[in-house]
Scaffold this active site. Structure first.
Site, mmCIF file in Angstrom:
data_model
loop_
_atom_site.group_PDB
_atom_site.id
_atom_site.type_symbol
_atom_site.label_atom_id
_atom_site.label_comp_id
_atom_site.label_asym_id
_atom_site.label_seq_id
_atom_site.Cartn_x
_atom_site.Cartn_y
_atom_site.Cartn_z
ATOM 1 N N MET A 1 0.800 -1.215 0.000
ATOM 2 C CA MET A 1 0.000 0.000 0.000
ATOM 3 C C MET A 1 0.838 1.274 0.000
ATOM 4 S SD MET A 1 -3.279 -0.719 -0.126
ATOM 5 C CE MET A 1 -2.688 -1.756 -1.464
ATOM 6 N N LYS A 2 2.135 1.161 0.311
ATOM 7 C CA LYS A 2 3.038 2.318 0.309
ATOM 8 C C LYS A 2 2.410 3.506 1.055
ATOM 9 C CE LYS A 2 5.267 1.024 -4.053
ATOM 10 N NZ LYS A 2 4.400 -0.104 -4.466
ATOM 11 N N LEU A 3 2.067 3.275 2.309
ATOM 12 C CA LEU A 3 1.388 4.310 3.081
ATOM 13 C C LEU A 3 2.285 5.521 3.314
ATOM 14 C CD1 LEU A 3 -0.428 2.232 5.870
ATOM 15 C CD2 LEU A 3 -1.267 2.894 3.609
ATOM 16 N N LEU A 4 1.701 6.694 3.198
ATOM 17 C CA LEU A 4 2.368 7.949 3.566
ATOM 18 C C LEU A 4 1.288 8.990 3.833
ATOM 19 C CD1 LEU A 4 4.895 9.656 3.998
ATOM 20 C CD2 LEU A 4 4.836 10.222 1.557
ATOM 21 N N ASP A 5 1.247 9.463 5.079
ATOM 22 C CA ASP A 5 0.235 10.447 5.470
ATOM 23 C C ASP A 5 0.680 11.032 6.803
ATOM 24 O OD1 ASP A 5 -2.321 11.835 5.765
ATOM 25 O OD2 ASP A 5 -3.117 10.327 4.376
ATOM 26 N N ASP B 1 0.965 11.313 10.812
ATOM 27 C CA ASP B 1 1.295 10.199 11.699
ATOM 28 C C ASP B 1 0.073 9.422 12.159
ATOM 29 O OD1 ASP B 1 3.729 11.392 11.397
ATOM 30 O OD2 ASP B 1 4.070 11.811 13.511
ATOM 31 N N THR C 1 11.694 1.039 -8.105
ATOM 32 C CA THR C 1 12.612 0.455 -9.080
ATOM 33 C C THR C 1 12.359 0.939 -10.508
ATOM 34 O OG1 THR C 1 11.193 -1.503 -9.244
ATOM 35 C CG2 THR C 1 13.065 -1.619 -7.738
ATOM 36 N N ARG D 1 13.721 -10.216 -13.028
ATOM 37 C CA ARG D 1 13.373 -10.651 -14.380
ATOM 38 C C ARG D 1 14.240 -11.843 -14.776
ATOM 39 N NH1 ARG D 1 9.675 -7.998 -13.465
ATOM 40 N NH2 ARG D 1 8.659 -6.339 -14.642
ATOM 41 N N GLN E 1 10.659 -1.546 -15.522
ATOM 42 C CA GLN E 1 11.687 -1.641 -14.493
ATOM 43 C C GLN E 1 13.039 -1.240 -15.082
ATOM 44 O OE1 GLN E 1 10.838 -2.146 -11.516
ATOM 45 N NE2 GLN E 1 9.084 -3.496 -11.409
#
Length: 231
Positions: free
Chosen positions: A64-68, A70, A118, A179, A188
């Site tokens: 999900m690559k969370l970033l928000d 705290d 990547t 790969r 990539q």
């Protein structure tokens, strides 16, 4: 780290529908024990599918690559831990990582810091306003992830050998950009074969298109597992 090579191959269910995801999982059967679910499938019902797979005994890497802020990151991590997920990605910003680590305490959820995607190289980072090269930024974020108490990082396989020295001996080094020899690199840019990635020190390999788009996904997965085991 697990001794079962199957637990070190994570198949990315980067497909548009649950029907297609279910087809891939059925085709792979017991050959694969670990799956990644990212944004594409998550927004097509993939979160419920992730729970079902976890309930059936599969391991799930929720990408999900969370970033928000705290609190938002923390509350999201708490709920994801309750879902029975095995791994979760957080963009490797120090405040977000610290909030996530605190929220995941005692859950068994492995948090992975996303360093530099990547698909990005030095030119892409410069366009995004970074003065650092990809390698320099990855190094900085790995050190910050270790300091924050993260369980591992995501980085390109070409960076694993160097990053192990920064991450220390215990962090998971999870590498997309895998790969098999002769396959299309797609979007990539920093890639490696499965065997080379294992020899470099990757703890887990994330492979999507070379397996899910293969005419025989099970045979493709078995070939990659055999290459990993022989490395």
């Amino acid at each position: 780290m697990t001794n079962d090579i199957r637990d070190r191959l994570i198949v990315g269910l980067d497909v548009p529908t649950l029907t297609e995801a279910d087809r891939v999982v059925a085709a792979l059967g017991d050959t694969v024990s670990f799956y990644k679910i990212g944004h594409q499938l998550a927004f097509a019902g993939g979160l419920s599918f992730a729970r079902e797979l976890a309930g059936s005994g599969k391991k799930i890497f929720l990408d999900m690559k969370l970033l928000d802020i705290d609190n938002t990151v923390a509350k999201g991590v708490e709920n994801i831990a309750r879902m029975g997920m095995t791994m979760l990605t957080i963009h490797a910003y120090p405040k977000a990582m610290r909030a996530a680590v605190k929220a995941a305490e005692g859950s068994g959820l492995t948090l992975l810091g996303v360093t530099v995607l990547t698909s990005m190289d030095d030119v892409d980072l410069n366009d995004a306003g970074y003065a650092l090269t990809a390698r320099e930024l990855v190094t900085k974020r790995v050190a910050q992830a270790r300091e924050a108490g993260m369980g591992g990082i995501v980085c390109a396989p070409t960076e694993v050998e160097e990053m192990r020295g920064v991450a220390g001996p215990d962090m998971a080094l999870v590498t997309p950009g895998i790969r098999p020899a002769g396959s299309d690199h797609g979007d990539q840019k920093r890639v490696m074969t499965p065997g080379d990635a294992i020899r470099a020190g990757s703890t887990h390999l994330v492979v999507a298109r070379p397996i899910v788009a293969a005419q025989d996904p099970k045979a493709a997965a078995e070939a990659i597992l055999n290459e990993m085991a022989a490395a």
